[in-house]
Design an enzyme around this catalytic site. Sequence first.
Site, PDB file in Angstrom:
ATOM      1  N   SER A 108     -11.144 -12.725  32.377  1.00 29.14           N
ATOM      2  CA  SER A 108     -11.777 -13.963  32.108  1.00 29.14           C
ATOM      3  C   SER A 108     -12.123 -13.934  30.279  1.00 29.14           C
ATOM      4  O   SER A 108     -10.839 -13.716  29.717  1.00 29.14           O
ATOM      5  CB  SER A 108     -12.855 -14.252  32.691  1.00 29.14           C
ATOM      6  OG  SER A 108     -13.355 -15.678  32.666  1.00 29.14           O
TER       7      SER A 108
ATOM      8  N   ASP B 276      -7.242 -21.404  40.408  1.00 29.00           N
ATOM      9  CA  ASP B 276      -8.295 -20.923  39.525  1.00 29.00           C
ATOM     10  C   ASP B 276      -8.632 -22.234  38.474  1.00 29.00           C
ATOM     11  O   ASP B 276      -8.001 -22.536  37.843  1.00 29.00           O
ATOM     12  CB  ASP B 276      -7.825 -19.513  38.441  1.00 29.00           C
ATOM     13  CG  ASP B 276      -8.966 -19.260  37.718  1.00 29.00           C
ATOM     14  OD1 ASP B 276     -10.126 -19.962  37.739  1.00 29.00           O
ATOM     15  OD2 ASP B 276      -8.857 -18.060  37.017  1.00 29.00           O
TER      16      ASP B 276
ATOM     17  N   HIS C 120     -10.241 -17.620  40.580  1.00 31.58           N
ATOM     18  CA  HIS C 120     -10.659 -16.721  39.407  1.00 31.58           C
ATOM     19  C   HIS C 120     -10.764 -15.320  39.927  1.00 31.58           C
ATOM     20  O   HIS C 120     -10.657 -14.373  39.106  1.00 31.58           O
ATOM     21  CB  HIS C 120     -11.790 -17.461  38.752  1.00 31.58           C
ATOM     22  CG  HIS C 120     -12.214 -16.841  37.502  1.00 31.58           C
ATOM     23  ND1 HIS C 120     -11.274 -17.245  36.351  1.00 31.58           N
ATOM     24  CD2 HIS C 120     -13.184 -16.327  36.807  1.00 31.58           C
ATOM     25  CE1 HIS C 120     -11.684 -16.538  35.188  1.00 31.58           C
ATOM     26  NE2 HIS C 120     -12.833 -16.152  35.473  1.00 31.58           N
TER      27      HIS C 120
END
Length: 725
Positions: free
Chosen positions: A576, A662, A697
């Site tokens: 991320s 995501d 995610h």
Amino acid sequence: MRAIWMFLAAIATPLVASSPLLAPALFAKEKDAALTSPTPALPAAPVAEKRPHEMTLHGKTLSDPYHWLKDESYPVIDDKDVLDYVKAENAYFDAAMKPHAALVETLFQEMKGRIKEADSSVPQKDGDWVYWVEFEEGAEYKKWYRKPVAGGEPVLILDEVAMAAGKDYFRLAEVSISPNGKLMAYSFDDNGSERFEARIRNLETGELLPDTIPGTLSSLVWTTGNDAILYGLANENWRTDNVRLHKLGTPVADDKLLYKESDIGFGVGIGKTAADNYIVIATGDNETSEVYLLPADNPEAKMQLVSARKKGREYSVDERDGTLYIHTNDEHANFRVATADIRAPDEWKTLIAGSDDNYLTGLAIFRDYFVLESREKGVDQVDIRKYDAPLTPGRVKFPEATYVAGLGDNPEYHQDKLRIDYESMVTPDTVFDYDLASHKLETLKVQEIPAGYNHDDYVTELVNMPSRDGTPVPVSLVYKKGTPRDGSAPMHLYVYGSYGYRVPPGFSTTRLSLVDRGMIYAIAHVRGGDDLGRAWYLAGKTTERKNTFNDFIDVAKGLIAAKYTSAGKISIEGRSAGGQVMGAVYNQAPELWGAVLAGVPFVDVINTMVDETLPLTPGEWPEWGNPITDKAAFDYMLSYSPYDNVTAKAYPPMLVSAGLNDPRVTYWEPAKWVAKLRATRTNDATLLLRTNMGAGHAGKSGRWGALREDAEEFAFVLTQLGVEK
């Protein structure tokens, strides 16, 4: 009843390695040939078409020939060209990994063997019931149970196994029991998009009520009357800007809007005070907050504002006997604790002053005492204070010098014992009860490792490495005794470094597959996290962001100088926002890295931060800057944005992962980055993109699906490193 026991979701699941914040890799320089020559049987890598696209901002025109990979109908993704390219990359990933299938299976079975398949959490009393969750042998998902405190048979109240049956993805988001213990509200996501469907079950009859609320993106909070819940819906931009009241048995279309946030950068959350007297509605972004209170027995009453928002001020609120307890950074970056009369909620008086040395990370209110969670010199502290002697320390003493510790599940307002979670780099997850009378820790459960584990076989260290401006940067290390310290050992170096989040130096069973092969595992606690206090976080955000990248590179160089490893033998990983670090250092110091894992990486910084229709963008401006309105912010972001700074050079091997659904880091960021790297770099080191077509995610759901992805990533780096034994 406190915010319900989602802690239970963590038991017996390898979250440390499969979460968005951890997973490992490594490299061996002897395998230079493997870096420059693709596997002989490997087909040609996909080549993304270039299509002209330009954006002009602040007088500068940026060319983006891969812009077309963003499906214009997002969040619906049905563009054939886009899907064909993503599928081609997945096929290429499969072909590249096929020769290593045996290694993937070995690693998977090895990691699975360290997880107790039939496992349960430590039961915890909440009202008239005791609650826990269980994994059955071989199961991917949990079952939730309770039984009466007075005695009786266990009752299955929620079966994730049945709910996930036949689905590629399943995630339980929220479980909330009504105050009288008769009803349960819960929400789940079955595609990774983080839009959750809320349902309600009668726990006395097992009946599923007809009330169904799709599209939630919040906690589910019960009113005192047990006949209504508060929740928030995701808006069209995948943000929660509202609070609604649903009365059981009424149409969802008739639910009353209690609060609507007008600032597009603010998100809204819902909770309850410790004594269950008030519902808390909190709104804010990454640096500013505002809190309202509602009587839990009258949610349609007029909201009470605690204190109006002030840019840069964060605060949270709890209540005891008419006194508000406020955790805030208004006077000190490391926060203070203040109090106020609920009749004058904006008149704050300091109870615990802020400190340069002690970073107050949390505050928990109980009937007879309150608990401060803090961090001193990077080490967690749990401090129990009496209301009549709030300045008298009452720290819990833990058995090791470096560790991760904090409050566990403590659902009741009055408790004689505190549930505490504890672990270290060499100590498996441990659940304690802390007896407030005797001041002693009682061990309730230590994570069992069926394949065997000996704490004494491993060494952990906390060292400091100087960044280029002279700032010492902490690094947590773990390795097996006997690992050479002559520079010959390969190393995996992990980072996050954003949002004031510290990567906790905790325990991981999956990590042992690297450490047992002679690798050193390291976590770089760079600026941008809050490892050394709030100032540490502020020194890595907005116009200080490059400190994060510099710290990481300089930590690696320091570890090389200290003979822990050597250049080219370091694998690196971040996910991320940590994936942004991967992209930046991949561009800036490619010669240091032997292999790279970039998970759902935030790499297309400019294009994402100028698109205010994306779910997170407006709320992210305080973290990164607003390139739309601020030319200086635009120029600064452009100078480090990984996608925009790809150049013609030799890059080391890399595996990039993405999730088609995501909503946090959209799939096209990693897809565009990989496409640009393929077309620009001067070598042909292994470069792979794996996109989960039915996940978001966090990657695949379930114990074993997530673990197999870890095994694939481990196999990728091990084959690049030549550490395959």
